[in-house]
Write a protein that holds these residues in place. Structure first.
Motif, PDB file in Angstrom:
ATOM      1  N   THR A 138       0.858  -1.140   0.099  1.00 51.08           N
ATOM      2  CA  THR A 138      -0.042   0.159   0.033  1.00 51.08           C
ATOM      3  C   THR A 138       0.957   1.124   0.036  1.00 51.08           C
ATOM      4  O   THR A 138       1.742   1.179   0.838  1.00 51.08           O
ATOM      5  N   ASN A 146      -2.466   3.809  -3.494  1.00 54.84           N
ATOM      6  CA  ASN A 146      -2.723   2.640  -4.342  1.00 54.84           C
ATOM      7  C   ASN A 146      -2.464   1.491  -3.439  1.00 54.84           C
ATOM      8  O   ASN A 146      -1.615   1.447  -2.449  1.00 54.84           O
ATOM      9  N   THR A 147      -3.051   0.330  -3.979  1.00 61.81           N
ATOM     10  CA  THR A 147      -2.865  -0.872  -3.305  1.00 61.81           C
ATOM     11  C   THR A 147      -2.781  -2.083  -4.210  1.00 61.81           C
ATOM     12  O   THR A 147      -3.637  -2.001  -5.040  1.00 61.81           O
ATOM     13  N   HIS A 148      -1.942  -2.828  -4.043  1.00 57.65           N
ATOM     14  CA  HIS A 148      -1.434  -4.106  -4.729  1.00 57.65           C
ATOM     15  C   HIS A 148      -1.581  -5.148  -4.048  1.00 57.65           C
ATOM     16  O   HIS A 148      -0.816  -5.553  -2.931  1.00 57.65           O
ATOM     17  N   GLN A 149      -2.628  -6.221  -4.248  1.00 66.28           N
ATOM     18  CA  GLN A 149      -2.438  -7.506  -3.452  1.00 66.28           C
ATOM     19  C   GLN A 149      -2.296  -8.509  -4.433  1.00 66.28           C
ATOM     20  O   GLN A 149      -2.603  -8.672  -5.630  1.00 66.28           O
ATOM     21  N   TYR A 150      -1.585  -9.541  -4.032  1.00 69.07           N
ATOM     22  CA  TYR A 150      -0.904 -10.664  -4.537  1.00 69.07           C
ATOM     23  C   TYR A 150      -1.362 -12.005  -4.087  1.00 69.07           C
ATOM     24  O   TYR A 150      -1.461 -12.182  -2.795  1.00 69.07           O
ATOM     25  N   HIS A 161      -3.065 -10.675  -9.273  1.00 70.98           N
ATOM     26  CA  HIS A 161      -2.636  -9.225  -8.949  1.00 70.98           C
ATOM     27  C   HIS A 161      -3.779  -8.420  -8.836  1.00 70.98           C
ATOM     28  O   HIS A 161      -4.388  -8.075 -10.174  1.00 70.98           O
ATOM     29  N   TRP A 163      -4.847  -4.365  -8.672  1.00 73.98           N
ATOM     30  CA  TRP A 163      -4.751  -3.111  -8.225  1.00 73.98           C
ATOM     31  C   TRP A 163      -5.618  -2.297  -8.085  1.00 73.98           C
ATOM     32  O   TRP A 163      -6.533  -2.155  -9.059  1.00 73.98           O
ATOM     33  N   THR A 164      -5.649  -1.532  -6.954  1.00 77.53           N
ATOM     34  CA  THR A 164      -6.799  -0.576  -6.510  1.00 77.53           C
ATOM     35  C   THR A 164      -6.065   0.889  -6.402  1.00 77.53           C
ATOM     36  O   THR A 164      -4.940   0.942  -5.856  1.00 77.53           O
ATOM     37  N   SER A 165      -6.897   1.951  -6.631  1.00 72.52           N
ATOM     38  CA  SER A 165      -6.292   3.389  -6.831  1.00 72.52           C
ATOM     39  C   SER A 165      -7.231   4.153  -6.340  1.00 72.52           C
ATOM     40  O   SER A 165      -8.704   4.103  -6.583  1.00 72.52           O
ATOM     41  N   PRO A 171     -11.212  -1.752  -9.565  1.00 73.52           N
ATOM     42  CA  PRO A 171      -9.926  -2.415  -9.440  1.00 73.52           C
ATOM     43  C   PRO A 171      -9.242  -3.018 -10.862  1.00 73.52           C
ATOM     44  O   PRO A 171     -10.352  -3.256 -11.806  1.00 73.52           O
ATOM     45  N   THR A 173      -7.391  -6.335 -12.417  1.00 75.25           N
ATOM     46  CA  THR A 173      -7.010  -7.677 -12.130  1.00 75.25           C
ATOM     47  C   THR A 173      -6.315  -8.433 -12.968  1.00 75.25           C
ATOM     48  O   THR A 173      -6.952  -8.192 -14.177  1.00 75.25           O
TER      49      THR A 173
END
Length: 199
Positions: A138, A146-150, A161, A163-165, A171, A173
């Motif tokens: 984050t 911005n958030t990147h989840q993996y 992956h 990505w949200t902003s 999002p 994906t």
């Protein structure tokens, strides 16, 4: 002294406090910057001089000061006690970057760029319990985030992956699947387009 034939590209090094004539800084298994420290001066081929300071910890020597840009323009560094991990560093524009660490795994937990400035940007990391792979990153600063989840499979291959902003309500994906030998089998981009791979 080091140079090419005819004294072309000649560098001259002199060693000060803590540095033996061979130029080797012996790093002990503890960190005490008042003791495990060495300095040197370098005369460059153009006649200019550079001063450097090193600190030793855990069997390694880390450059903590240079009077000229070196390694992405870093001027000074401080280390996390008893490690060779960089706790803060300052560039030649006096912009400070600070980092906190999981010292056991030697993985960063937070990084603050331009610390104590209005443009400061903070990045927070969450790591996979088994691998040195991020599960959540984050970044926030200047009214944006911005958030990147993996996610990963049992072999450490990235499955998704997301990505949200704060600048978007949708999002983004991407995802992938893998063969038994970990070669990528399919890849799905943010538009839902699937690419298949054969080997």
């Amino acid at each position: 002294t080091t140079s090419m034939p005819g004294d072309v590209n000649k560098y001259q090094m002199s060693y000060g406090n803590g540095m033996p004539p061979t130029g080797t800084l012996v790093a002990m298994n503890f960190h005490d910057p008042t003791w495990s420290k060495g300095s040197m001066s370098v005369r460059h081929p153009n006649g200019t001089y550079e001063s450097r300071t090193y600190e030793g910890a855990n069997g390694k020597a880390v450059l903590t000061y240079s009077s000229r840009p070196l390694g992405q323009g870093i001027k000074t560094r401080t280390l996390v006690p008893d490690t060779n991990l960089v706790a803060s560093q300052t560039d030649f524009n006096d912009v400070v970057t600070t980092t906190t660490w999981n010292t056991t795994r030697e993985l960063p937990l937070t990084t603050v760029r331009a610390s104590s400035r209005p443009e400061a940007q903070t990045t927070v990391f969450t790591w996979h319990p088994q691998w040195s792979l991020p599960t959540l990153v984050t970044t926030s600063g200047q009214n944006t985030s911005n958030t990147h989840q993996y996610t990963y499979d049992t072999k450490g291959n990235m499955l998704t992956h997301v990505w949200t902003s704060s600048l978007s309500t949708t999002p983004i994906t991407t995802s992938a699947t893998y063969q038994a030998n970990s070669l990528m089998a399919t890849e799905t981009d943010a538009m839902g387009v699937v690419t298949q791979y054969t080997y």
